[in-house]
Design a protein around this motif. Structure first.
Motif, mmCIF file in Angstrom:
data_model
loop_
_atom_site.group_PDB
_atom_site.id
_atom_site.type_symbol
_atom_site.label_atom_id
_atom_site.label_comp_id
_atom_site.label_asym_id
_atom_site.label_seq_id
_atom_site.Cartn_x
_atom_site.Cartn_y
_atom_site.Cartn_z
ATOM 1 N N LYS A 244 0.813 -1.213 0.000
ATOM 2 C CA LYS A 244 0.000 0.000 0.000
ATOM 3 C C LYS A 244 0.849 1.268 0.000
ATOM 4 O O LYS A 244 0.390 2.338 -0.400
ATOM 5 C CB LYS A 244 -0.901 0.021 1.238
ATOM 6 C CG LYS A 244 -1.887 -1.120 1.327
ATOM 7 C CD LYS A 244 -2.461 -1.187 2.726
ATOM 8 C CE LYS A 244 -3.250 -2.465 2.948
ATOM 9 N NZ LYS A 244 -3.603 -2.664 4.354
ATOM 10 N N TYR B 122 -5.493 3.914 0.994
ATOM 11 C CA TYR B 122 -4.923 2.657 0.537
ATOM 12 C C TYR B 122 -5.950 1.564 0.770
ATOM 13 O O TYR B 122 -6.912 1.744 1.525
ATOM 14 C CB TYR B 122 -3.624 2.327 1.285
ATOM 15 C CG TYR B 122 -3.823 2.313 2.789
ATOM 16 C CD1 TYR B 122 -4.248 1.157 3.444
ATOM 17 C CD2 TYR B 122 -3.627 3.470 3.536
ATOM 18 C CE1 TYR B 122 -4.460 1.148 4.805
ATOM 19 C CE2 TYR B 122 -3.842 3.465 4.903
ATOM 20 C CZ TYR B 122 -4.253 2.310 5.534
ATOM 21 O OH TYR B 122 -4.473 2.309 6.893
ATOM 22 N N GLU B 123 -5.760 0.429 0.127
ATOM 23 C CA GLU B 123 -6.697 -0.675 0.291
ATOM 24 C C GLU B 123 -6.457 -1.394 1.610
ATOM 25 O O GLU B 123 -5.386 -1.939 1.842
ATOM 26 C CB GLU B 123 -6.562 -1.673 -0.851
ATOM 27 C CG GLU B 123 -7.531 -2.840 -0.748
ATOM 28 C CD GLU B 123 -7.391 -3.850 -1.871
ATOM 29 O OE1 GLU B 123 -8.204 -4.789 -1.926
ATOM 30 O OE2 GLU B 123 -6.460 -3.691 -2.690
ATOM 31 N N ASP C 280 -3.967 6.678 -4.376
ATOM 32 C CA ASP C 280 -3.327 5.734 -3.458
ATOM 33 C C ASP C 280 -2.199 6.429 -2.710
ATOM 34 O O ASP C 280 -1.525 7.322 -3.248
ATOM 35 C CB ASP C 280 -2.778 4.537 -4.231
ATOM 36 C CG ASP C 280 -2.262 3.450 -3.303
ATOM 37 O OD1 ASP C 280 -3.092 2.636 -2.857
ATOM 38 O OD2 ASP C 280 -1.049 3.445 -3.025
#
Length: 273
Positions: free
Chosen positions: A46, A227-228, A254
């Motif tokens: 990330k 971020y994921e 991101d």
């Protein structure tokens, strides 16, 4: 050959030297065990850019390949018996790698330990140095803070940083709010960092603050920086991350690509407000 262990870390901030421990090697030169944490690797993915992520993945694959290829080669033990049959994954070489990191990834200096290279011993060391979730949570917080700390000095030419707004008739806000990035180029340009591994209620509060001002400035450029989050441990946060990227009016960035905001601000003559 004596047994040693070495911790593999990803360098997330070459300037400050901040690292995230991602894997552990235990070896005596004849047998080796090496493993990386999936959770830690997810965090690193990330944060770092694409080139760094690719470098780390290839680096790990090469270590795994060397261990599998050489550790099963019985003939080599007759040639290098005193040094251990694995003449690549050995203490002197790992010590060399600990000094050669390209500011992306590094092994710690090998630490000698009087144990056998067996799974139970390895699992105990891995849990102690790599897999503890508390350590991961603390590292996540440091990553968010350090990312903002490194980004803000580059952004202050274009944005007011962590600008605070009072709640009154003039601002049209119901409650006080704070925005990480606030500038204009004829129309307002704003941005906010979101830690999506905080609690759902904390994220809801952060988003309410941002959304208050976003609704007032409908015709504006709005950056959503995050971020994921890991899906299994943070299902609600992951759903939010998935859906917010589809929302019209927000530009998702991101956390590893924040320089794109600087490029936008420079190209569009954004100035602080």
């Amino acid at each position: 050959m004596k047994t040693f262990y070495s911790i593999l870390s990803a360098v997330i901030n070459p300037i400050s030297g901040e690292k995230i421990s991602i894997g552990l090697l235990l070896s005596n030169g004849n047998e080796s065990i090496f493993r990386c944490s999936d959770n830690r690797m997810a965090i690193v993915s990330k944060i770092l850019n694409s080139d760094s992520r690719t470098f780390i993945k290839n680096y790990i694959k090469s270590i795994e390949s060397v261990i599998k290829r050489i550790d099963i080669n019985d003939d080599s033990s007759n040639i290098f018996y005193n040094e251990g049959k694995n003449v690549i994954v050995n203490e002197p070489y790992i010590e060399y790698l600990s000094r050669y990191s390209k500011n992306v990834i590094s092994f710690s200096k090998p630490t000698s330990i009087d144990v056998d290279v067996v799974g139970s011993v390895y699992d105990s060391l891995f849990a102690k140095f790599i897999a503890e979730e508390i350590a991961i949570e603390k590292t996540i917080e440091k990553v968010i803070i350090s990312t903002k700390r490194n980004f803000f000095p580059k952004a202050e030419k274009y944005f007011s940083i962590e600008k605070e707004f009072e709640a009154n008739k003039q601002t049209k806000l119901l409650l006080p709010s704070k925005i990480d990035l606030f500038g204009k180029n004829g129309e307002i340009v704003m941005g906010q960092f979101f830690d999506l591994e905080k609690s759902a209620n904390s994220i809801k509060s952060d988003f309410f603050d941002y959304n208050q001002i976003a609704k007032i400035h409908k015709h504006s450029t709005k950056f959503f920086v995050s971020y994921e989050p890991e899906k299994v441990n943070f299902p609600q946060q992951h759903y939010f991350w998935s859906e917010i990227r589809k929302q019209k009016g927000y530009t998702y960035v991101d956390i590893s690509e924040t320089d794109s905001i600087i490029e936008f601000a420079n190209k569009n003559n954004v100035i602080p407000v």
